[in-house]
Design an enzyme around this catalytic site. Structure first.
Site, PDB file in Angstrom:
ATOM      1  N   HIS A  13      37.717  52.002  31.453  1.00 17.00           N
ATOM      2  CA  HIS A  13      39.234  51.701  31.390  1.00 17.00           C
ATOM      3  C   HIS A  13      39.620  50.605  30.323  1.00 17.00           C
ATOM      4  CE1 HIS A  13      40.711  54.516  34.332  1.00 17.00           C
ATOM      5  NE2 HIS A  13      39.427  54.520  34.818  1.00 17.00           N
ATOM      6  N   GLU A  25      43.396  54.919  26.255  1.00 17.12           N
ATOM      7  CA  GLU A  25      42.563  53.732  26.355  1.00 17.12           C
ATOM      8  C   GLU A  25      41.257  54.191  25.693  1.00 17.12           C
ATOM      9  OE1 GLU A  25      42.208  53.000  30.635  1.00 17.12           O
ATOM     10  OE2 GLU A  25      44.488  53.192  30.902  1.00 17.12           O
ATOM     11  N   HIS A  45      41.923  58.132  31.127  1.00 18.39           N
ATOM     12  CA  HIS A  45      43.338  57.723  30.625  1.00 18.39           C
ATOM     13  C   HIS A  45      43.258  58.108  29.113  1.00 18.39           C
ATOM     14  CE1 HIS A  45      44.293  55.352  34.390  1.00 18.39           C
ATOM     15  NE2 HIS A  45      44.941  56.588  34.349  1.00 18.39           N
ATOM     16  N   GLU A  97      37.094  47.669  33.679  1.00 12.91           N
ATOM     17  CA  GLU A  97      38.471  47.440  32.994  1.00 12.91           C
ATOM     18  C   GLU A  97      38.400  46.340  32.057  1.00 12.91           C
ATOM     19  OE1 GLU A  97      41.997  48.736  32.635  1.00 12.91           O
ATOM     20  OE2 GLU A  97      41.530  49.085  34.720  1.00 12.91           O
TER      21      GLU A  97
END
Lengths: 326, 326
Positions: free
Chosen positions: A116, A25, A22, A187
């Site tokens: 992420h 990010e 992404h 994450e």
């Protein structure tokens, strides 16, 4: 080969780190660029393979250009005929599959760490993804695995010694649970999309170093002792209250729930505050653990937060198989 | 008409509130929608005028569709010939100017409050903008104003009684300083763009209610006593360290500066941490107050943070002129 005492599993010979799946990010984007720069300067070894997954989205600081790259790696998507008007991310997923896969084949990499960020206050987490997730190369070999989507919360204190043990233990749990599909989405939050915060970047960098260190030790024959790992298993998603006609949200996460990822949510607890000021409470019958609370990218997916059950899993001791790499 | 004792100024007959000038600053977007909904339901009075400034950008949760709407309101931009290929925001600025202006004319509104969010930890701020800012309707009458760009920090405690006095006092200062151009951009943070946080939404809602209450009291003839206001005046912007060839940033805001908006920055203090871990210090010669630290939208504008000087301004007492509205 598993034994009563522990597990003996193939070495992780080919390892990949992906950032910018992404493009907004930014801790992952800048960490993968930093690793690439270091490799150029140091004429470093070729492992791990480094991939800036969505360079166009990263260039424009967008999650994606046309479609979410992180939803383009199903077998169907990867094998469908490619039209001239295929979205950029569909083309890009084939390129990545050519480098790290082909998905499901014996040639695919042994381990992928995908970097992420989230706007939720989740600290450092490792997420083992569902069948539809792109980095589940070799998922076809994962039959018999009872866990469809699992999340393990390491917490903000991971940088202390005990927490780095947690990282190791989780990597071990992940490896034992998915012996032929070692993958983790790392994450880290909270960080606004389009912003890089030093503390979040440093957390991600240190955690990645720990994971890669663990892999080196494992491949060198280190025996890892067993132990418990707390695991949060997804139960369901909860959407925002919305206007029936416009589909606009009509409430925000309640201040008492905001930033309380992985804190137990009980029936009757406040979950939303409407824009006119009323409180909406949790009407479920079971106490559960919320996560991805107020994640920016999930507004469009209809997720205000997700709910999970917590369990403690005992991980057996682990060492690499000496005779084969896979 | 100013006197030794205080200022006597025209009433604020026509007032406007704008939200969603940047479509991904969601507290403003949802607050303006909530106010519009309340008006529809209650068949409310027609004041203030409510404007969702960039509805397409709000719909797509983007700062803007083609160009930054908040840079489209110069006299030149508003009066240039309109081509068929004009960006959406250029067309939209004309529509807004038709409702709230025309800019510089006697028909324009007396007061505009424009709702904004920032990823910086700035609490609640009112910003009086530079000449190029779009809501400076009537700026042509502001000759003689020594302040080109001024920012006043109200702080996170504004909801207490003393702080609501601060809001009132600042509104008064603003009005005395710009008697024919009462405008404020209300900036509230920290909130990631594309996310609405209840605490930030509530701060914005309460501050707006206070401002509108102040205007009602002023128009009814209330005399406001004078007093001091702390004002932060922009001195300069500081960009991120960047790679000479790619123009990529090579450092993030240092953890010791992150979230320290309006805290004094001294020469030698850490300001950046490079992605390889080195600290970069502030090499200015004067201690100044940073703000807009790590604002998401300013990466593309080359601003890591802005620096200001703090001064204390004594605001005279104030009342409305009884004989005229302007």
């Amino acid at each position: 080969m598993d034994t009563q005492e522990g597990a003996c599993l193939p070495k992780l010979s080919r390892v990949a780190v992906c950032g910018g799946t992404h493009g907004n990010e930014l801790s992952g984007v800048y960490l993968i660029k930093e690793l690439m720069k270091r490799r150029r300067e140091a004429d470093d070894e070729e492992q791990p393979i480094l991939v800036l997954s969505n360079p166009r989205a990263a260039q424009q600081c967008l999650r994606y250009i046309e479609v979410d790259l992180n939803r383009c790696f199903s077998h169907d998507a990867l094998n469908a005929p490619l039209s001239d008007s295929a979205p950029y991310e569909v083309i890009r997923s084939r390129e990545i599959n050519a480098v790290l896969g082909p998905k499901g084949s014996a040639d695919s990499v042994d381990f992928i760490c995908d970097l992420h960020n989230t706007t939720a206050n989740m600290g450092l987490c490792f997420i083992s993804c569902s069948d539809s997730d792109w980095i589940s190369f070799r998922k076809s070999r994962n039959t018999g695995c009872p866990l469809k989507s699992v999340l393990c919360h390491i917490g903000p204190t991971f940088l202390s010694f005990s927490a780095s043990v947690s990282v190791f233990r989780f990597a071990r749990w992940c490896f034992v649970t998915f012996p032929r599909c070692v993958f983790t989405a790392m994450e880290v939050g909270p960080q606004p999309h389009g912003v890089v915060r030093s503390n979040v970047y440093t957390t991600m960098k240190t955690a990645l170093e720990l994971v890669l260190h663990w892999i080196r030790l494992f491949n060198c024959g280190t025996v890892f002792e067993g132990g418990p790992v707390d695991v949060f298993t997804l139960v369901k998603h909860v959407d925002y209250p919305r206007d029936c006609s416009t589909h606009d949200i009509v409430a925000a996460i309640h201040p008492l729930l905001q930033d309380k990822d992985f804190c137990l949510l009980n029936p009757g607890d406040p979950v939303f505050q409407t824009f006119s000021g009323e409180t909406i409470t949790y009407n479920g019958s079971e106490s559960l653990y919320p996560f991805f609370i107020n994640e920016c990218a999930y507004y469009e997916k209809g997720i205000a937060f997700s709910l999970s059950r917590k369990s403690r899993v005992n991980v057996p001791s682990l060492r690499a198989n000496r005779d084969q790499s896979r």
